[in-house]
Structures are given as structure tokens and as C-alpha cells.
Write a protein that holds these residues in place. Structure first.
Motif, PDB file in Angstrom:
ATOM      1  N   TRP A 118       1.129  -1.287   0.059  1.00  0.00           N
ATOM      2  CA  TRP A 118      -0.028   0.150  -0.035  1.00  0.00           C
ATOM      3  C   TRP A 118       0.615   1.231  -0.123  1.00  0.00           C
ATOM      4  CZ3 TRP A 118       0.703   3.583   3.710  1.00  0.00           C
ATOM      5  CH2 TRP A 118       1.098   3.153   5.077  1.00  0.00           C
TER       6      TRP A 118
ATOM      7  N   THR B 114       3.839   1.494  -1.161  1.00  0.00           N
ATOM      8  CA  THR B 114       4.646   1.740  -2.579  1.00  0.00           C
ATOM      9  C   THR B 114       3.685   2.243  -3.584  1.00  0.00           C
ATOM     10  OG1 THR B 114       5.939  -0.336  -1.920  1.00  0.00           O
ATOM     11  CG2 THR B 114       5.617   0.482  -4.296  1.00  0.00           C
ATOM     12  N   LYS B 115       2.507   1.671  -3.338  1.00  0.00           N
ATOM     13  CA  LYS B 115       1.464   2.269  -4.555  1.00  0.00           C
ATOM     14  C   LYS B 115       1.105   3.775  -4.236  1.00  0.00           C
ATOM     15  CE  LYS B 115      -3.177   1.507  -6.216  1.00  0.00           C
ATOM     16  NZ  LYS B 115      -3.343   3.088  -6.575  1.00  0.00           N
ATOM     17  N   ASP B 116       0.903   4.019  -2.730  1.00  0.00           N
ATOM     18  CA  ASP B 116       0.716   5.427  -2.419  1.00  0.00           C
ATOM     19  C   ASP B 116       1.784   6.472  -3.021  1.00  0.00           C
ATOM     20  OD1 ASP B 116      -1.444   5.138   0.521  1.00  0.00           O
ATOM     21  OD2 ASP B 116      -1.924   5.068  -1.432  1.00  0.00           O
TER      22      ASP B 116
ATOM     23  N   ARG C 155       4.027   6.188  -5.126  1.00  0.00           N
ATOM     24  CA  ARG C 155       4.108   6.173  -6.772  1.00  0.00           C
ATOM     25  C   ARG C 155       2.854   7.125  -7.301  1.00  0.00           C
ATOM     26  NH1 ARG C 155       6.811   1.139  -9.736  1.00  0.00           N
ATOM     27  NH2 ARG C 155       7.171   3.038 -10.960  1.00  0.00           N
ATOM     28  N   ASP C 156       2.016   6.861  -6.589  1.00  0.00           N
ATOM     29  CA  ASP C 156       0.744   7.727  -7.144  1.00  0.00           C
ATOM     30  C   ASP C 156       0.999   9.239  -6.760  1.00  0.00           C
ATOM     31  OD1 ASP C 156      -2.149   5.385  -6.265  1.00  0.00           O
ATOM     32  OD2 ASP C 156      -0.686   5.692  -7.736  1.00  0.00           O
TER      33      ASP C 156
ATOM     34  N   GLN D 240       5.334   4.791 -16.210  1.00  0.00           N
ATOM     35  CA  GLN D 240       4.537   4.445 -15.098  1.00  0.00           C
ATOM     36  C   GLN D 240       3.459   3.494 -15.743  1.00  0.00           C
ATOM     37  OE1 GLN D 240       3.977   4.932 -12.086  1.00  0.00           O
ATOM     38  NE2 GLN D 240       4.629   6.986 -11.504  1.00  0.00           N
TER      39      GLN D 240
END
Lengths: 177, 128
Positions: free
Chosen positions: A85, A87-89, A91-92, B28
Motif C-alpha cells: 500500500w 509503495t502504491k501510494d 508512486r501515485d 508508469q
């Protein structure tokens, strides 16, 4: 109230134009003095305001690159953290910042539009000075040599003002039609 | 057939920050085989030498604009079907119509995000 005769009006106008032209050249000299590291040779073909605006574009480009460097750093941290979570946050967040950095392109294009307009104004002042028989100050922005017109020049206006121009949705419909 | 994420992509823009942004957005989405050019003339020369799978180009560049690049590509038998997405701040309907008539594959108006870029690439190639 006595009316000013046409010949006296012309003399006054010529005098004002001469002063305006001399002001433009003096302002350019002062700006060149401020921005001493750059050679005068580079500056002489830019209108005075264009020189300042050129600096704005350069500075925003430098700042944008620094921001994007930090985005790369965030991405490296995102990969290093072993948490799906987080990592995703991260990167977002990095992606959103990257997308926002396109401001530099848009502002740069708007500034270039202003620079072209100001250069045109300076050229027109120079023409008027010549028309009224005034003395062209040294380093006045000269009428550029007749440049080859681009075939799509009429289509190159740059970013439109808010509310004008087509939205992505409008463009998609146009392409589908 | 799913799009080949290894296909070479050429991005063209005279603003280096924009090249960096588009590259980042493509990364991405999953595309990493990316070359860059800062004007249409250089891009055209690169296209003659390498079989790109996609061109993503700005419009307003000198000495050759993205529109002129598009027309040149479409007039060449070897590259006339090369997918070409225009990414530009030029948003007047005249521009879109001109690009459509010149054979543009898709048209993205700046500013845009990764989701829009992905959707427009998918519109050309199919699901990523």
C-alpha cells in the motif's frame, strides 16, 4: 481653446516616439547590466521585456527539474519500501507531482506569446520613429529580415485563455466524427 | 492482441521538461523503450533510421512543427501508417480538424495526465 495644428501635432508625436525609442534602448542597457553573466551579444536581438521573461522561463525550468528529481527519489523509496500500500501510494503521489509539472510547459508557451507581442511592439515603435524622421537609437530592435512563413503558422497560437479552446472531450468527439 | 510494451517510442517536444514528464508517464504505464527529439526535423531523421512503433509529438516547434512532421510521415510510403499522437497546447478546433485531415492517430490537449495518455494509446493499439 485653440486646436493644435496638424504639423504641431506631428512634431509632438515625433518627439514622443523618439523619447519612447530611447527609453526602450536605455531599459535594455540597464537589464543587460543586471544580467551581466550573459553576453550582450546574446541579448541584443531580444526586446527588453523578452529578456526578463526569458529569465523566468529558465528559472521555472530549473525549478521543475528539481521537483522531478525529487519525484524520482520518491519512486526509488517506493520501490525500496516492502509495503504494497505504501509503495502504491508513494508512486501515485510521485505521478501526480509529475503531471502537475507540465505547468512549466504551459507557462513557457504563454510567456513566449507575450515575448513575441513585445518584440512586435518594439519593431513597430522603430518603424514609427523612422516614419517621423527620428533618429533610431543604437540597438533598437530592428525589423527582422523577412522570415519564411511557416505553412502552419496560422494554426500556432499556443495555449488558449480559460474557457476558450476545445476540451479533451470536445476533441475526442471531433476525432470520432 | 495486447500492445507490445517493448515497442520503441519516439517523443518529440522542444521543452525538455515536457520530454521528461512524458517519459515518466510512459514509464508508469509500462513503456520503457523511449527515444527523444526536440524538434520535428531531428525526429524525422530519427524515424528514417529506426522502426518506431509510436510517435508522440508536440505541435509548436521549430524549425519543423509536429504538424509538418505528421504530414511528412504520412506522405512517405514507409511510414504512412505509423501511429502518431499529437500532444499539444493547441486546442482550437481548426487545429484538431487539420491534424485529423493530416492523419493523426489521436490528439491530446495539454495539460494531461497519465490516465488520459494511457486511454489515448489504448484507443490506437488496444488494451495495455
Amino acid at each position: 481653446m485653440s486646436a493644435t495644428s496638424p504639423s504641431k501635432s506631428n512634431v509632438v508625436a515625433a518627439h514622443e516616439l523618439q523619447k519612447l525609442a530611447e527609453f526602450i534602448v536605455q531599459a535594455r542597457k540597464e537589464i543587460i547590466a543586471i544580467n551581466a553573466p550573459k553576453g550582450e551579444e546574446q541579448k541584443k536581438n531580444l526586446s527588453i521585456a523578452a529578456m526578463e521573461l526569458d529569465e523566468v522561463v529558465q528559472h521555472t525550468e530549473q525549478a521543475t527539474n528539481k521537483i522531478m528529481d525529487k519525484c524520482d527519489a520518491i519512486n526509488r523509496i517506493a520501490i525500496a519500501i516492502n509495503s504494497p500500500w505504501a509503495t502504491k501510494d508513494l508512486r501515485d503521489i510521485s505521478l501526480s507531482i509529475l503531471e502537475a509539472c507540465s505547468f512549466q510547459d504551459i507557462t513557457g508557451q504563454r510567456i513566449r506569446k507575450v515575448m513575441r507581442t513585445l518584440a512586435e511592439i518594439e519593431i513597430r515603435v522603430a518603424r514609427l520613429v523612422a516614419l517621423f524622421g527620428g533618429t533610431m537609437p543604437d540597438n533598437m530592435l530592428a525589423d527582422p529580415a523577412t522570415a519564411k512563413k511557416r505553412p502552419d503558422e496560422h494554426l500556432m497560437e499556443g495555449p488558449q485563455l480559460r474557457g476558450q479552446g476545445a476540451s479533451q472531450e470536445d476533441i475526442d468527439k471531433l476525432l470520432e466524427s | 492482441m495486447p500492445v507490445n510494451k517493448m515497442m520503441p517510442i519516439l517523443i518529440v517536444d522542444d521543452y525538455k521538461t515536457m520530454l521528461r514528464i512524458v517519459r515518466g508517464l510512459l514509464n508508469q504505464i509500462g513503456f520503457n523503450n523511449i527515444d527523444e527529439a526536440t524538434d520535428g526535423t531531428t525526429a524525422h531523421s530519427m524515424i528514417q533510421q529506426k522502426p518506431y512503433g509510436l510517435i508522440i509529438s508536440d505541435w509548436n516547434m521549430e524549425p519543423m512543427s509536429g504538424y509538418e512532421l505528421l504530414k511528412k510521415i504520412r506522405s512517405d510510403e514507409k511510414t504512412k501508417t505509423l501511429p502518431f499522437i499529437m500532444v499539444t497546447a493547441e486546442s482550437k478546433t481548426d487545429n484538431v480538424i487539420a491534424a485529423k485531415q493530416a492523419g493523426v492517430s489521436n490528439y491530446i490537449v495539454k495539460p494531461f495526465n497519465a490516465e488520459t495518455l494511457k486511454m489515448k494509446i489504448e484507443a490506437v493499439f488496444g488494451p495495455i
